[in-house]
Design a protein around this motif. Structure first.
Motif, PDB file in Angstrom:
ATOM      1  N   THR A 133       0.699  -1.039   0.117  1.00 36.77           N
ATOM      2  CA  THR A 133      -0.004  -0.077  -0.117  1.00 36.77           C
ATOM      3  C   THR A 133       0.771   1.313  -0.071  1.00 36.77           C
ATOM      4  OG1 THR A 133      -1.957  -1.028   1.268  1.00 36.77           O
ATOM      5  CG2 THR A 133      -1.795   1.292   1.242  1.00 36.77           C
ATOM      6  N   VAL A 134       0.827   2.007  -0.964  1.00 37.48           N
ATOM      7  CA  VAL A 134       1.484   3.185  -1.161  1.00 37.48           C
ATOM      8  C   VAL A 134       0.726   4.491  -0.796  1.00 37.48           C
ATOM      9  CG1 VAL A 134       3.010   4.761  -2.646  1.00 37.48           C
ATOM     10  CG2 VAL A 134       2.704   2.180  -3.096  1.00 37.48           C
ATOM     11  N   LEU A 135       0.986   5.176   0.301  1.00 41.69           N
ATOM     12  CA  LEU A 135       0.519   6.208   0.909  1.00 41.69           C
ATOM     13  C   LEU A 135       1.024   7.551   0.282  1.00 41.69           C
ATOM     14  CD1 LEU A 135       0.153   5.375   4.714  1.00 41.69           C
ATOM     15  CD2 LEU A 135      -1.516   4.933   2.788  1.00 41.69           C
ATOM     16  N   GLU A 136       0.527   8.454  -0.447  1.00 42.33           N
ATOM     17  CA  GLU A 136       0.997   9.686  -1.176  1.00 42.33           C
ATOM     18  C   GLU A 136       0.753  10.744   0.063  1.00 42.33           C
ATOM     19  OE1 GLU A 136       0.346  12.462  -4.770  1.00 42.33           O
ATOM     20  OE2 GLU A 136      -0.055  10.286  -5.081  1.00 42.33           O
ATOM     21  N   GLY A 137       1.745  11.320   0.147  1.00 42.62           N
ATOM     22  CA  GLY A 137       1.791  12.828   1.041  1.00 42.62           C
ATOM     23  C   GLY A 137       2.865  12.621   2.162  1.00 42.62           C
ATOM     24  N   ASP A 138       2.952  13.760   2.816  1.00 46.51           N
ATOM     25  CA  ASP A 138       3.814  13.862   4.013  1.00 46.51           C
ATOM     26  C   ASP A 138       3.660  12.550   4.961  1.00 46.51           C
ATOM     27  OD1 ASP A 138       5.038  14.590   6.640  1.00 46.51           O
ATOM     28  OD2 ASP A 138       4.773  16.568   5.803  1.00 46.51           O
ATOM     29  N   ALA A 139       4.828  11.879   5.188  1.00 46.12           N
ATOM     30  CA  ALA A 139       4.920  10.740   6.159  1.00 46.12           C
ATOM     31  C   ALA A 139       4.275  11.091   7.561  1.00 46.12           C
ATOM     32  CB  ALA A 139       6.165  10.153   6.144  1.00 46.12           C
ATOM     33  N   LEU A 140       4.495  12.159   8.113  1.00 42.07           N
ATOM     34  CA  LEU A 140       3.939  12.681   9.399  1.00 42.07           C
ATOM     35  C   LEU A 140       2.256  12.875   9.424  1.00 42.07           C
ATOM     36  CD1 LEU A 140       6.723  15.112  10.526  1.00 42.07           C
ATOM     37  CD2 LEU A 140       6.482  12.902  11.258  1.00 42.07           C
ATOM     38  N   ALA A 144       0.280   8.556  10.477  1.00 38.75           N
ATOM     39  CA  ALA A 144      -0.648   8.969  11.617  1.00 38.75           C
ATOM     40  C   ALA A 144      -2.105   8.005  11.452  1.00 38.75           C
ATOM     41  CB  ALA A 144      -0.743  10.329  11.601  1.00 38.75           C
ATOM     42  N   THR A 145      -2.222   7.607   9.840  1.00 33.85           N
ATOM     43  CA  THR A 145      -3.483   6.977   9.761  1.00 33.85           C
ATOM     44  C   THR A 145      -3.532   5.447   9.947  1.00 33.85           C
ATOM     45  OG1 THR A 145      -3.169   6.388   7.586  1.00 33.85           O
ATOM     46  CG2 THR A 145      -4.074   8.718   8.363  1.00 33.85           C
ATOM     47  N   ILE A 146      -2.285   4.838  10.128  1.00 25.66           N
ATOM     48  CA  ILE A 146      -2.013   3.528  10.371  1.00 25.66           C
ATOM     49  C   ILE A 146      -2.773   2.945  11.692  1.00 25.66           C
ATOM     50  CG2 ILE A 146      -0.376   1.663  10.657  1.00 25.66           C
ATOM     51  CD1 ILE A 146       1.471   3.100   8.707  1.00 25.66           C
ATOM     52  N   GLU A 147      -3.441   1.946  11.589  1.00 24.26           N
ATOM     53  CA  GLU A 147      -4.039   1.176  12.845  1.00 24.26           C
ATOM     54  C   GLU A 147      -3.316  -0.075  13.112  1.00 24.26           C
ATOM     55  OE1 GLU A 147      -8.239   0.971  12.076  1.00 24.26           O
ATOM     56  OE2 GLU A 147      -8.496   3.022  11.946  1.00 24.26           O
ATOM     57  N   GLY A 148      -3.353  -0.269  14.388  1.00 22.36           N
ATOM     58  CA  GLY A 148      -2.661  -1.659  14.824  1.00 22.36           C
ATOM     59  C   GLY A 148      -1.261  -1.601  15.173  1.00 22.36           C
ATOM     60  N   ALA A 149      -0.665  -2.961  15.296  1.00 23.01           N
ATOM     61  CA  ALA A 149       0.579  -2.866  15.413  1.00 23.01           C
ATOM     62  C   ALA A 149       1.673  -2.955  14.208  1.00 23.01           C
ATOM     63  CB  ALA A 149       1.045  -4.236  16.296  1.00 23.01           C
ATOM     64  N   VAL A 150       2.846  -2.176  14.427  1.00 26.04           N
ATOM     65  CA  VAL A 150       3.767  -2.230  13.314  1.00 26.04           C
ATOM     66  C   VAL A 150       4.885  -3.294  13.795  1.00 26.04           C
ATOM     67  CG1 VAL A 150       5.451  -0.773  12.021  1.00 26.04           C
ATOM     68  CG2 VAL A 150       3.203   0.191  12.797  1.00 26.04           C
ATOM     69  N   ASP A 151       5.420  -4.030  12.930  1.00 27.38           N
ATOM     70  CA  ASP A 151       6.236  -5.330  13.394  1.00 27.38           C
ATOM     71  C   ASP A 151       7.667  -4.970  12.773  1.00 27.38           C
ATOM     72  OD1 ASP A 151       4.037  -6.708  14.358  1.00 27.38           O
ATOM     73  OD2 ASP A 151       3.416  -6.934  12.426  1.00 27.38           O
ATOM     74  N   LEU A 152       7.730  -4.258  11.603  1.00 25.60           N
ATOM     75  CA  LEU A 152       9.226  -3.969  11.418  1.00 25.60           C
ATOM     76  C   LEU A 152       9.174  -2.563  10.634  1.00 25.60           C
ATOM     77  CD1 LEU A 152      11.745  -6.254   9.694  1.00 25.60           C
ATOM     78  CD2 LEU A 152      11.306  -3.962   8.660  1.00 25.60           C
TER      79      LEU A 152
END
Length: 220
Positions: A133-140, A144-152
């Motif tokens: 999934t490619v999110l276009e825009g400022d990473a900050l 911030a819209t990611i839900e759930g755990a991040v594993d790496l």
């Protein structure tokens, strides 16, 4: 039964060969962008930097890509987050490992509209677009819209933003999560390195000597 890495898929091999060749050609242009802003591009906005480098490959090294593939295969993350897609060289290594694990997804973010479009075409051409999934825009904003755990996590965007992005993601990092930062020899990475190398901040960190340096930090 003999198994072959997805990195050996002819579609992936062709894409990586083409992009690494272009990246080598772009080395002089990339160096000029860095030279113009030797303190980590601080005088300009992230958007201006993205526009400056919209046509320039500034990728992870081939050896660094192989290291990422191995880390993902070993860690078997469900969610991989990448800061800094560029044209997608590092993303292909992450997605290939996710494919070979038989589980997981890569979320990556890129500010340049041109690079976002190019990377999406490459992911489709290599048959890995269902894993990315490619999110276009400022990473900050986008991360911030990611839900759930991040594993790496892979941090390979603008170097002065690596620490703010890490801070943004920290609430989603569980013990054992790996955080990999590229180009750690750059002076603008000093605040990031000071942070992850301080045990009080909750990481066990090691410098890995690949190209311009990589830092591999484990959330403890």
């Amino acid at each position: 039964m003999t198994r072959t890495s997805t990195l050996r898929d002819p579609r992936v091999e062709r894409a990586l060969s083409r992009m690494f060749a272009q990246a080598e050609h772009d080395d002089v242009a990339a160096a000029a962008v860095v030279a113009d802003r030797p303190t980590g591009y601080a005088p300009t906005t992230a958007r201006e930097r993205a526009d400056d480098a919209a046509a320039i490959y500034m990728p992870i090294s081939a050896e660094g890509g192989r290291l990422l593939y191995n880390l993902v295969r070993a860690a078997r993350p469900t969610t991989v987050v990448e800061f800094g897609t560029s044209f997608g060289i590092s993303t292909l290594h992450l997605a290939a490992a996710v494919r070979d694990n038989g589980r997981g997804h890569v979320i990556t973010t890129e500010l340049s509209r041109a690079k976002t479009a190019a990377s999406r075409r490459t992911f489709a051409e290599t048959g890995l677009d269902d894993l990315v999934t490619v999110l276009e825009g400022d990473a900050l904003d986008t991360l911030a819209t990611i839900e759930g755990a991040v594993d790496l996590v892979l941090l390979d965007g603008w170097k002065d933003l690596c620490l703010p992005v890490l801070h943004l993601l920290e609430p989603r990092l569980s013990p054992g999560t790996l955080v990999v930062a590229d180009d750690t020899s750059f002076p603008s990475m000093a605040p990031y390195l000071a942070y992850v190398r301080d045990p009080a901040n909750g990481y066990h960190s090691v410098d890995f000597p690949v190209e311009d340096g990589m830092e591999i930090s484990c959330r403890i």
